[in-house]
Motif scaffolding. Structure first.
Motif, PDB file in Angstrom:
ATOM      1  N   ASP B  16     -13.222 -20.486  29.820  1.00  0.00           N
ATOM      2  CA  ASP B  16     -13.759 -19.646  30.616  1.00  0.00           C
ATOM      3  C   ASP B  16     -14.556 -18.246  30.294  1.00  0.00           C
ATOM      4  N   GLY B  17     -13.962 -17.773  29.081  1.00  0.00           N
ATOM      5  CA  GLY B  17     -14.420 -16.532  28.556  1.00  0.00           C
ATOM      6  C   GLY B  17     -15.758 -16.791  27.935  1.00  0.00           C
ATOM      7  N   LEU B  18     -15.992 -17.844  27.392  1.00  0.00           N
ATOM      8  CA  LEU B  18     -17.344 -18.164  26.654  1.00  0.00           C
ATOM      9  C   LEU B  18     -18.428 -19.059  27.328  1.00  0.00           C
ATOM     10  N   GLN B  19     -18.005 -19.706  28.421  1.00  0.00           N
ATOM     11  CA  GLN B  19     -19.094 -20.632  28.888  1.00  0.00           C
ATOM     12  C   GLN B  19     -20.176 -20.084  29.361  1.00  0.00           C
ATOM     13  N   ASN B  20     -20.139 -18.686  30.019  1.00  0.00           N
ATOM     14  CA  ASN B  20     -21.381 -18.315  30.494  1.00  0.00           C
ATOM     15  C   ASN B  20     -22.217 -17.519  29.343  1.00  0.00           C
ATOM     16  N   GLY B 243     -15.964 -13.547  29.925  1.00  0.00           N
ATOM     17  CA  GLY B 243     -16.392 -14.196  31.164  1.00  0.00           C
ATOM     18  C   GLY B 243     -17.402 -13.847  32.155  1.00  0.00           C
ATOM     19  N   GLY B 244     -17.938 -12.564  31.869  1.00  0.00           N
ATOM     20  CA  GLY B 244     -18.905 -12.248  32.708  1.00  0.00           C
ATOM     21  C   GLY B 244     -20.104 -12.709  31.961  1.00  0.00           C
ATOM     22  N   ASN B 254     -13.075 -12.591  33.327  1.00  0.00           N
ATOM     23  CA  ASN B 254     -11.862 -12.865  33.669  1.00  0.00           C
ATOM     24  C   ASN B 254     -11.010 -11.643  33.353  1.00  0.00           C
ATOM     25  N   VAL B 255      -9.817 -11.680  34.110  1.00  0.00           N
ATOM     26  CA  VAL B 255      -8.846 -10.382  33.812  1.00  0.00           C
ATOM     27  C   VAL B 255      -8.679 -10.258  32.445  1.00  0.00           C
ATOM     28  N   THR B 287     -16.878  -8.164  17.055  1.00  0.00           N
ATOM     29  CA  THR B 287     -17.843  -8.180  15.982  1.00  0.00           C
ATOM     30  C   THR B 287     -18.583  -9.478  15.870  1.00  0.00           C
ATOM     31  N   ILE B 288     -17.865 -10.680  16.202  1.00  0.00           N
ATOM     32  CA  ILE B 288     -18.704 -11.878  16.534  1.00  0.00           C
ATOM     33  C   ILE B 288     -19.557 -11.993  17.433  1.00  0.00           C
ATOM     34  N   MET B 289     -19.155 -11.387  18.867  1.00  0.00           N
ATOM     35  CA  MET B 289     -20.173 -11.107  19.941  1.00  0.00           C
ATOM     36  C   MET B 289     -21.088 -10.131  19.643  1.00  0.00           C
ATOM     37  N   GLY B 290     -21.061  -9.303  18.847  1.00  0.00           N
ATOM     38  CA  GLY B 290     -21.973  -8.221  18.577  1.00  0.00           C
ATOM     39  C   GLY B 290     -21.988  -7.189  19.724  1.00  0.00           C
ATOM     40  N   ARG B 291     -20.930  -7.010  20.378  1.00  0.00           N
ATOM     41  CA  ARG B 291     -20.616  -5.806  21.479  1.00  0.00           C
ATOM     42  C   ARG B 291     -19.170  -5.728  21.638  1.00  0.00           C
ATOM     43  N   ALA B 292     -19.164  -4.560  22.366  1.00  0.00           N
ATOM     44  CA  ALA B 292     -17.567  -4.222  22.824  1.00  0.00           C
ATOM     45  C   ALA B 292     -17.344  -5.280  24.055  1.00  0.00           C
ATOM     46  N   LEU B 293     -16.284  -5.742  24.271  1.00  0.00           N
ATOM     47  CA  LEU B 293     -15.783  -6.592  25.104  1.00  0.00           C
ATOM     48  C   LEU B 293     -15.386  -5.634  26.378  1.00  0.00           C
ATOM     49  N   PRO B 294     -15.539  -6.596  27.536  1.00  0.00           N
ATOM     50  CA  PRO B 294     -15.411  -5.542  28.923  1.00  0.00           C
ATOM     51  C   PRO B 294     -13.847  -5.222  29.070  1.00  0.00           C
TER      52      PRO B 294
END
Lengths: 314, 314
Positions: B16-20, B243-244, B254-255, B287-294
């Motif tokens: 759910d964290g990655l699907q969007n 997940g956003g 997700n929380v 670092t994998i996503m290239g941005r701070a996580l929410p």
């Protein structure tokens, strides 16, 4: 809706929301922000901080903001007073076009934090705040005080609940007309906030309590709800969750007014503000700040059913 | 710490964290993420979704991820199954090197949302999920189901609590071994989450309940706490609050696992995970996503006393 809302939101965006912003917000925009907050339905608004302008340049225009305050009947304006000089400045507004209604004092619940930030131990803080509250009250201002770092100190770690209760009791004895507990660094959890709220209410009744919560770790709405369940009926919040330091990604700001309106509104608890007007104010102030404001409820908006996409059958 | 933690965190970031996420995350990085989650102490992890790869390209490598799963004793891996074909794919893993342990099915609690998303009414969903649960269970998988949009539908608005309770009871009758309630669009408030949790627990006991909360309006931690107080002991969450949709600023995910670990950990409730390892995993995956996580707790970190600045006297 009842004539008197079940809870009171104290809007702190013009002061606590802005004071850490490095880019100076123009006085005219601060006044326009306050006008928006009044239009949202806020009835208590923290509009200025009487600090040394060299230490907090963003707050240097306190008197100018106050000179331009909307003359909104039923709205109470608060000035933050960190020392006797601040109280004098708050009292001086009483001769002006639109006097302040409240002096908000601050007692830090940690020796180390108090000394680092203001060169003041807890003992010195008790003495100073007692005198400040008496002076403000004698002048006709509503004299309230916030016990800051009540749920934890950045340098000392946990702050004992007994100490916070003792400090609240001392401030009550000194004549405080309202006592707030501040989670200044956003470390509290609901069980702690609920328990301390309950114990402080018991210690200072019938003097009312207020909660000032920061959303540093995403728990401020949970803590507000715990505080409500424990009997607190007054909550500070800032439009858009303003108050973080834009250069420190971890430093989230005050709990968003949008979060509290959504939380209490959908729980059937009248807060007296209008969420749609608040969302519009958020969108407007984001253009002033040049960035989206941190509040999640401010970004997502109210729960409104969307139109069904064309092509779908139900 | 007890041998069995008081609550269970189900890590859903790989699914759910990655699907969007529009940018495809490499299979190797998904497996590395799962290894991190295991190292954090997660003992239930949602690792794949058996959807049509043309509809959700991010999930197209489900079997490849499963082929590379760490063989971690005591860890249960979950595959999401949206139809019978999905259950078949989950069952097919039972012949592999590291079989899945659980099939997670989904029953949408809204005709409109179900039809828009999957072309399936509630009635059709009941029939389909009943067959899917039976098939998964017969094959030896732990068969659980999530009632989605349980706290509100994006198209219909509020979802009646009685309907959700009825659907949970039907899924219990169909053999579900765990039933989750999902606040898919993040509209719930603590009073609602607490009440529905309590009523569903009563309706399906002794079958356990799980909560799946999205932090769209900043209330997911408050809702998790309300769910805990109502008796729920299992919570979905995603590392970093993933997940956003990165292209829709309002769509928080997700929380955050960090929020739940901080919330429960500082409340003295053993969750079995390690917050420091989680914070390190967050920093690595950013670092994998290239941005701070929410996640806000992920940014702020644990409550650790800082050194006193030099020059200050205490």
């Amino acid at each position: 809706m009842s004539a008197t809302p079940a809870i009171t939101i104290v809007e702190v965006s013009p002061r606590d929301g802005l004071q850490n912003e490095a880019n100076l917000v123009e006085t005219a925009n601060k006044i326009a922000l306050i006008e928006r907050l009044v239009a949202m339905g806020a009835r208590r608004i923290e509009v200025a901080s009487f600090v040394n302008p060299r230490r907090v340049p963003q707050m240097a225009d306190g008197e100018a903001v106050i000179a331009g305050l909307p003359d909104a009947p039923g709205v109470r304006y608060i000035g933050l007073c960190l020392n006797e000089r601040g109280v004098d400045r708050a009292i001086a507004t009483l001769d002006g076009r639109r006097p302040l209604d409240e002096a908000g004092c601050v007692l830090v619940a940690s020796d180390t934090f108090g000394i680092v930030n203001q060169g003041q131990s807890i003992a010195d803080g008790i003495t100073a705040n007692s005198a400040m509250l008496a002076k403000a009250k004698a002048a006709g201002l509503f004299a309230q005080v916030t016990v800051s770092a009540a749920f934890g100190c950045p340098y000392e770690g946990p702050v004992p609940a007994d100490r916070v209760i003792d400090l609240a009791r001392r401030m009550a004895d000194a004549g405080a007309q309202e006592i707030a507990l501040a989670d200044t660094i956003g470390v509290g959890v609901p069980s702690q906030v609920g328990e301390l709220t309950e114990r402080v209410i018991e210690a200072i009744a019938p003097i009312p309590i207020r909660l000032h919560l920061h959303d540093t770790r995403g728990l401020a709405p949970a803590n507000a709800w715990a505080g409500y369940q424990a009997g607190c009926r007054t909550f500070d919040s800032a439009l858009g969750g303003l108050g973080g330091c834009p250069f420190a990604p971890g430093a989230a700001g005050n709990v968003g007014t949008e979060e509290l309106l959504y939380l209490f509104g959908r729980s059937g608890i009248d807060h007296g503000l209008d969420l749609e007007t608040t969302l519009a104010a958020n969108a407007w102030f984001a253009t002033i700040m040049g960035r989206a404001l941190p509040s999640r409820a401010g970004k997502a908006g109210d729960f409104v059913a969307r139109p069904i996409p064309t092509g779908a059958t139900s």
